[in-house]
Design a protein around this motif. Structure first.
Motif, PDB file in Angstrom:
ATOM      1  N   GLU A   2       0.800  -1.230   0.000  1.00  0.00           N
ATOM      2  CA  GLU A   2       0.000   0.000   0.000  1.00  0.00           C
ATOM      3  C   GLU A   2       0.842   1.294   0.000  1.00  0.00           C
ATOM      4  O   GLU A   2       0.452   2.270  -0.673  1.00  0.00           O
ATOM      5  CB  GLU A   2      -0.972   0.013   1.193  1.00  0.00           C
ATOM      6  N   PRO A   3       1.996   1.347   0.693  1.00  0.00           N
ATOM      7  CA  PRO A   3       2.696   2.647   0.761  1.00  0.00           C
ATOM      8  C   PRO A   3       2.994   3.311  -0.584  1.00  0.00           C
ATOM      9  O   PRO A   3       2.656   4.492  -0.762  1.00  0.00           O
ATOM     10  CB  PRO A   3       3.965   2.323   1.573  1.00  0.00           C
ATOM     11  N   PRO A   4       3.583   2.622  -1.581  1.00  0.00           N
ATOM     12  CA  PRO A   4       3.824   3.352  -2.836  1.00  0.00           C
ATOM     13  C   PRO A   4       2.536   3.712  -3.580  1.00  0.00           C
ATOM     14  O   PRO A   4       2.488   4.740  -4.272  1.00  0.00           O
ATOM     15  CB  PRO A   4       4.704   2.392  -3.661  1.00  0.00           C
ATOM     16  N   MET A  29      -5.381  -7.385   0.421  1.00  0.00           N
ATOM     17  CA  MET A  29      -4.527  -7.162  -0.754  1.00  0.00           C
ATOM     18  C   MET A  29      -5.345  -6.647  -1.933  1.00  0.00           C
ATOM     19  O   MET A  29      -4.936  -5.691  -2.626  1.00  0.00           O
ATOM     20  CB  MET A  29      -3.799  -8.461  -1.132  1.00  0.00           C
ATOM     21  N   VAL A  30      -6.498  -7.256  -2.178  1.00  0.00           N
ATOM     22  CA  VAL A  30      -7.351  -6.790  -3.282  1.00  0.00           C
ATOM     23  C   VAL A  30      -7.764  -5.334  -3.033  1.00  0.00           C
ATOM     24  O   VAL A  30      -7.733  -4.496  -3.945  1.00  0.00           O
ATOM     25  CB  VAL A  30      -8.591  -7.713  -3.442  1.00  0.00           C
ATOM     26  N   SER A  31      -8.121  -5.022  -1.788  1.00  0.00           N
ATOM     27  CA  SER A  31      -8.544  -3.656  -1.462  1.00  0.00           C
ATOM     28  C   SER A  31      -7.434  -2.650  -1.751  1.00  0.00           C
ATOM     29  O   SER A  31      -7.686  -1.562  -2.289  1.00  0.00           O
ATOM     30  CB  SER A  31      -8.936  -3.569   0.026  1.00  0.00           C
ATOM     31  N   VAL A  32      -6.221  -3.027  -1.403  1.00  0.00           N
ATOM     32  CA  VAL A  32      -5.069  -2.138  -1.636  1.00  0.00           C
ATOM     33  C   VAL A  32      -4.795  -2.004  -3.141  1.00  0.00           C
ATOM     34  O   VAL A  32      -4.568  -0.907  -3.655  1.00  0.00           O
ATOM     35  CB  VAL A  32      -3.843  -2.721  -0.881  1.00  0.00           C
ATOM     36  N   LEU A  33      -4.835  -3.132  -3.847  1.00  0.00           N
ATOM     37  CA  LEU A  33      -4.523  -3.111  -5.285  1.00  0.00           C
ATOM     38  C   LEU A  33      -5.548  -2.310  -6.086  1.00  0.00           C
ATOM     39  O   LEU A  33      -5.206  -1.703  -7.108  1.00  0.00           O
ATOM     40  CB  LEU A  33      -4.448  -4.545  -5.835  1.00  0.00           C
TER      41      LEU A  33
END
Ligand code: GTB
Length: 220
Positions: A112-114, A170-174
Motif C-alpha cells: 500500500e505505501p507506494p 490485498m485486493v482492497s489495496v490493489l
C-alpha cells in the motif's frame, strides 16, 4: 450474551464519489464476508477533526469500528478483529492462519505505501514544479511491489489456498492502483482483483457505499 451492534464510520461524501476506494469499503467487505450486520455513522471532513470523532480515531480519519465498549481504528486491525471473531476469513489451521495474517500486513505495510504515495503525489503535490519528474519514480516503486506479488500469485486464485482476510486486504489495496493503469499491466493481478470484486460480499459492500455517495439509500 447480548449481541452488540457494530457501528462503523464512513465519509459523508467520499471524494471518489462512490468508487469504493475509501477504506470503509474493506471493513464493509469483511463484515459482509463474515455475515455480520452493521450500521454506519457518516462523518463530514470537519466532524472528523472534532473531539467526538478524535476520541474514537486519534488521527481524525475514517473508518472506525465500534462494538459495545470496544472502539477500533486502522483497517488492518479492524479486519483482523472481524476475521478472528467470525468464520470465513481466516483458516482454522494455525500456520495457515499466521500466513493469511502475514498477507494482511504485506498489503498494508509493503504494497500500500507506494500506491498511497502516488495518490498523494497526484492530488496534493500535482501543482509542484518537480511533480512531473517524481511521478514515474513512484510508479516504478509500485511496479517493484506488484511484480513480485504477481510472481508469487502465479496462476492461483488466491495468495495462499482459500480466500482469506489476506486476500481481502490485498485486493482492497490493489484496487487503488487501477486508475494509474499499473494494475492492468499485470494480467494475473488484474484478474485476482476482479475475482475479489466478483465476490457477492464485495458487491454488497460496494453497493452500500455507493448508495451513500449517490444518496440513494440510508447509510445502514
Ligand atoms: N491507515 C489508516 C487505515 O487503514 O485505517 C488510514 C485511514 C485513512 O487514510 N482514512 C482516510 C481519511 O479519513 C479515508 S480512506 N482521510 C481524511 C483525513 O485524513 O483527513 C483514504 C482515501 C480517501 C479518498 C479516496 N478517494 O477519494 O479515492 C480513497 C482513499
Amino acid at each position: 450474551m447480548k449481541k452488540m451492534t457494530i457501528i462503523i464510520t464512513a465519509f459523508e461524501r467520499s471524494p471518489d464519489g462512490g468508487k469504493g476506494l475509501a477504506r470503509d469499503t474493506r471493513v464493509r467487505w469483511a463484515l459482509e464476508e463474515a455475515g455480520q450486520p452493521y450500521e454506519v455513522r457518516l462523518v463530514s471532513f470537519r466532524a472528523m477533526k472534532e473531539p467526538a470523532h478524535l476520541a474514537v480515531h486519534p488521527f481524525g480519519q475514517i473508518p472506525t469500528y465500534e462494538e459495545g465498549d470496544l472502539t477500533l481504528f486502522e483497517t488492518g486491525a479492524i479486519v483482523l478483529h472481524i476475521a478472528e471473531r467470525h468464520g470465513g476469513l481466516l483458516p482454522g489451521d494455525a500456520n495457515a492462519r499466521a500466513r493469511a495474517i502475514t498477507w494482511m500486513f504485506a498489503a498494508v505495510n509493503t504494497v500500500e505505501p507506494p500506491i498511497l504515495e502516488l495518490a498523494i503525489a497526484k492530488f496534493q503535490e500535482g501543482d509542484k514544479p518537480w511533480s512531473k519528474e517524481r511521478l514515474p519514480l513512484i510508479e516504478n516503486r509500485i511496479r517493484d511491489r506488484l511484480k513480485p506479488l504477481s510472481s508469487r500469485l502465479g496462476d492461483a486464485d488466491w495468495l495462499d489456498g482459500a480466500f482469506s482476510a489476506g486476500d481481502l486486504m490485498m485486493v482492497s489495496v490493489l484496487l487503488r492502483s487501477r486508475a494509474s493503469g499499473i494494475l492492468d499491466e499485470i494480467p494475473n493481478l488484474a484478474a485476482y482483483v476482479a475475482r475479489g470484486e466478483a465476490r457477492p460480499a464485495y458487491k454488497r459492500a460496494f453497493d452500500a457505499q455507493l448508495a451513500v455517495n449517490t444518496g440513494k439509500l440510508p447509510a445502514g
